[in-house]
Design a protein around this motif. Structure first.
Motif, PDB file in Angstrom:
ATOM      1  N   THR A   1       0.752  -1.073   0.013  1.00  0.00           N
ATOM      2  CA  THR A   1       0.055  -0.281   0.034  1.00  0.00           C
ATOM      3  C   THR A   1       0.883   1.240  -0.328  1.00  0.00           C
ATOM      4  OG1 THR A   1      -1.723  -1.049   1.080  1.00  0.00           O
ATOM      5  CG2 THR A   1      -1.905   1.250   1.165  1.00  0.00           C
TER       6      THR A   1
ATOM      7  N   LYS B   1       0.942   5.324   0.050  1.00  0.00           N
ATOM      8  CA  LYS B   1       0.320   6.716   0.203  1.00  0.00           C
ATOM      9  C   LYS B   1       0.760   7.694  -0.386  1.00  0.00           C
ATOM     10  CE  LYS B   1      -2.762   5.259   3.337  1.00  0.00           C
ATOM     11  NZ  LYS B   1      -4.437   5.432   2.986  1.00  0.00           N
TER      12      LYS B   1
ATOM     13  N   GLU C   1      -4.981   6.741  -9.401  1.00  0.00           N
ATOM     14  CA  GLU C   1      -5.324   6.087 -10.479  1.00  0.00           C
ATOM     15  C   GLU C   1      -4.308   6.497 -11.597  1.00  0.00           C
ATOM     16  OE1 GLU C   1      -7.260   4.214 -13.485  1.00  0.00           O
ATOM     17  OE2 GLU C   1      -7.816   4.184 -11.095  1.00  0.00           O
TER      18      GLU C   1
ATOM     19  N   LYS D   1      -4.581  -1.238  -7.814  1.00  0.00           N
ATOM     20  CA  LYS D   1      -6.086  -0.701  -7.591  1.00  0.00           C
ATOM     21  C   LYS D   1      -5.657   0.565  -7.003  1.00  0.00           C
ATOM     22  CE  LYS D   1      -8.512  -2.746  -4.496  1.00  0.00           C
ATOM     23  NZ  LYS D   1      -9.377  -3.975  -3.830  1.00  0.00           N
TER      24      LYS D   1
ATOM     25  N   ILE E   1      -7.376   2.654  -4.215  1.00  0.00           N
ATOM     26  CA  ILE E   1      -8.328   2.698  -3.227  1.00  0.00           C
ATOM     27  C   ILE E   1      -9.147   3.881  -3.198  1.00  0.00           C
ATOM     28  CG2 ILE E   1      -8.600   2.213  -0.858  1.00  0.00           C
ATOM     29  CD1 ILE E   1      -7.588  -0.247  -2.448  1.00  0.00           C
ATOM     30  N   ASP E   2      -8.277   5.094  -3.137  1.00  0.00           N
ATOM     31  CA  ASP E   2      -8.634   6.497  -3.311  1.00  0.00           C
ATOM     32  C   ASP E   2      -7.948   7.220  -4.123  1.00  0.00           C
ATOM     33  OD1 ASP E   2      -6.793   7.281  -1.290  1.00  0.00           O
ATOM     34  OD2 ASP E   2      -8.259   6.722   0.137  1.00  0.00           O
TER      35      ASP E   2
ATOM     36  N   THR F   1      -4.312   6.422  -2.266  1.00  0.00           N
ATOM     37  CA  THR F   1      -3.914   5.281  -2.014  1.00  0.00           C
ATOM     38  C   THR F   1      -3.971   4.220  -3.133  1.00  0.00           C
ATOM     39  OG1 THR F   1      -4.883   5.826   0.170  1.00  0.00           O
ATOM     40  CG2 THR F   1      -4.484   3.431  -0.176  1.00  0.00           C
TER      41      THR F   1
ATOM     42  N   GLN G   1      -2.949   0.411  -4.096  1.00  0.00           N
ATOM     43  CA  GLN G   1      -2.838  -1.025  -3.657  1.00  0.00           C
ATOM     44  C   GLN G   1      -2.254  -1.801  -4.815  1.00  0.00           C
ATOM     45  OE1 GLN G   1      -5.701  -3.823  -2.620  1.00  0.00           O
ATOM     46  NE2 GLN G   1      -5.195  -3.120  -0.615  1.00  0.00           N
TER      47      GLN G   1
ATOM     48  N   THR H   1      -0.971  -5.675  -5.590  1.00  0.00           N
ATOM     49  CA  THR H   1      -1.013  -7.048  -5.110  1.00  0.00           C
ATOM     50  C   THR H   1      -0.061  -7.979  -5.883  1.00  0.00           C
ATOM     51  OG1 THR H   1      -3.276  -7.020  -4.370  1.00  0.00           O
ATOM     52  CG2 THR H   1      -2.428  -9.074  -4.482  1.00  0.00           C
TER      53      THR H   1
END
Length: 556
Positions: free
Chosen positions: A111, A113, A128, A174, A176-177, A180, A182, A184
């Motif tokens: 993750t 930030k 994004e 992805k 998250i907002d 953020t 993420q 994997t």
């Protein structure tokens, strides 16, 4: 990362003459007869009124799109314009970039930030943007030479996407907002944040790319998130960049304007430096001028370690190098010590493995033949060639491709001469092509042997060994070995310790030595001239990821 005129010529020069050619000029003084350029009279604490630098970048870039390139000249330009999740400091250590922090409980789900940052058009930089850019990197429609990078990083879904078996939306990245991201992975990758410093995973501005297509990098269109923005691009001449006031750390940036020149000749590069037309040269000093420049230019000659390996890449699916006996014969017969001690003589070291021994991880493979004397190596090489069917009546013939550069030409002449002298029945045709044509020729497999250099994308052995895995987008010689691939896969299994990982890397190097898809020649040093009024140029970064945002110009 690939380290870096069309003509073709077949030639043989006796070794004694080759060495004489390289050593004749060593006592020459610089053209302007200057010593240390008055460095002692410069107070580096006083900044010049004009903060501008002229830098030679070594070649006309293939592109400014980070997803369409693979070479050092291109990465140098992108590094000034785009900032990824992570970055490097002047010592080459991984530091925050657009990501202020990152964490992972298992080295699989990461993750990041993000800080508050803007694109040069004022748009916010979002999670994004990174997700879009990574999907674009692996998209087969992009045809990125670095499409395998996220596959090597074990990002979920990347391999299937690259192989055309899944859509890009299945990539394990992805937002998250807005702040953020993420990512994997399918296997734990403890050095994953270090991989995020690389050029290929820097973001691009989606709206700009979609509106202008391949023209998004034109100066009138380009949108960046880094310290500098292209304002002028004159093909085969120069690229001009100016400060981007929207860059998140612009307050700590000093140099206002950068002019990058596309000079492939190291002799011309040094001559223009001596004439005061270049402030920072490319990192390849002419072999015949090195000693005199070291003597006359003092601290202006910056020599530092460099995580790069120079090698000859063999097309393993095309004769004569589809025969391992031929590959091993040339590897055994190449006199690396003569090349590094007599031809180069700048501090490079002979290479018997792909991974530079200075790379983090302490990987050292010592093949038995490394300890053999020259006579024993040549005897074994001749036996292999005879076994493969070559003789005085049927000499080994092949082409050696290299890109336009004085030093690459000298090395090609020296290598072909050393092979001819030791093995006799060999005809080597040297084929020179300019940078972009050379890259295309290798990627399309239209060669037999090619000069190549690989520089670490991050400081870990996998950055070198991954490029020869089956199907890797930088495996131009089409080498494949199931055991090698298995060893590399095992390095990222859960529970593998750093010591065990190093052992697996060493076994992988041993497999390469057995198969010899590459003939390693030497491990690099970085040597360039830097004017004494250029303040802050790094000397300890083995990745050579210098950034103009960290520099300034002293009054002179």
């Amino acid at each position: 990362m690939q380290n870096f005129s069309r003509f073709s010529t077949a030639l043989f020069v006796p070794t004694s003459l080759v060495l004489a050619m390289f050593l004749t000029a060593c006592g020459d003084k610089p053209a302007d007869g200057a010593a240390t350029g008055g460095a002692a009279n410069i107070d580096t604490s006083v900044k010049a009124d004009v903060q501008e630098l002229v830098i030679n970048n070594g070649a006309e870039p293939e592109s400014l799109d980070p997803h369409k390139v693979s070479g050092v000249p291109e990465a140098t330009l992108n590094r000034q314009m785009l900032v990824g999740l992570t970055n490097t400091d002047p010592d080459g250590k991984t530091i925050p970039g657009i990501a202020e922090s990152w964490e992972s409980p298992d080295n699989k789900v990461w993750t990041f930030k993000l800080r508050d940052a803007k694109w040069s058009n004022g748009d916010p930089v979002t999670a994004e943007d990174f997700a879009y850019s990574m999907r674009r990197l692996v998209d087969p429609n992009t045809a990125s030479p670095y499409s395998s990078y996220l596959v090597d990083a074990k990002v979920v879904g990347s391999e299937a996407i690259v192989d055309g078996k899944a859509g890009i939306d299945t990539l394990g990245v992805k937002a998250i907002d807005d702040k953020t991201l993420q990512i994997t992975l399918s296997e734990p990758v403890p050095y994953f944040p270090d991989m995020m410093i690389h050029n290929s995973v820097r973001p691009v501005h989606k709206k700009t790319v979609e509106e202008f297509g391949d023209k998004w990098t034109d100066p009138k269109n380009i949108v960046v998130n880094g310290p500098y923005k292209v304002t002028d691009w004159q093909i085969n001449d120069k690229i001009v960049m100016e400060r981007n006031p929207s860059y998140f750390d612009d307050a700590n940036t000093t140099v206002n304007k950068l002019t990058f020149l596309a000079i492939p000749s190291s002799n011309t590069d040094v001559a223009r430096y001596q004439a005061g037309e270049v402030d920072i040269t490319y990192n390849e000093i002419p072999t015949e001028q090195f000693a005199s420049l070291q003597k006359e230019r003092g601290d202006e000659l910056k020599v530092s370690p460099y995580l790069c390996t120079y090698y000859y890449e063999l097309n393993t699916v095309k004769p004569p190098f589809d025969d391992v006996r031929v590959r091993r014969a040339l590897a055994l017969a190449l006199d690396r010590d003569t090349i590094v001690d007599k031809v180069l003589a700048q501090g490079q070291t002979s290479a018997y493995q792909l991974t530079p021994t200075a790379t983090n991880g302490d990987v050292k493979n010592t093949p038995e033949w490394e300890s053999w004397d020259k006579a024993k190596r040549i005897e074994a090489a001749k036996a292999l060639l005879a076994e493969a069917g070559y003789s005085d009546s049927k000499p080994l013939k092949f082409e050696l491709l290299y890109n336009t550069n004085d030093n690459h030409k000298k090395l090609a002449v020296a290598a072909s001469s050393l092979w001819k002298e030791s093995l006799g029945a060999i005809d080597v045709e040297l084929v020179n092509k300019e940078w972009k044509t050379y890259l295309d020729t290798r990627r399309n497999g239209n060669y037999q042997m090619a000069r190549a250099g690989w520089c670490g994308d991050y400081n870990e052995p996998s950055t070198f060994l991954n490029i020869v895995k089956t199907g890797n987008s930088n495996n131009h010689g089409k080498y494949t070995n199931a055991n090698f691939d298995s060893l590399m896969s095992q390095t990222l299994k859960a529970g593998v310790t750093p010591e065990q990982r190093a052992g697996l890397y060493q076994q992988a190097e041993a497999q390469l030595d057995a198969d010899m898809p590459l003939i390693q020649v030497y491990h690099y040093i970085s040597a360039r001239l830097v004017k004494p009024y250029v303040v802050g140029f790094p000397s300890k970064d083995a990745l050579d990821n210098w950034q103009a945002k960290d520099l300034s110009v002293a009054k002179h």
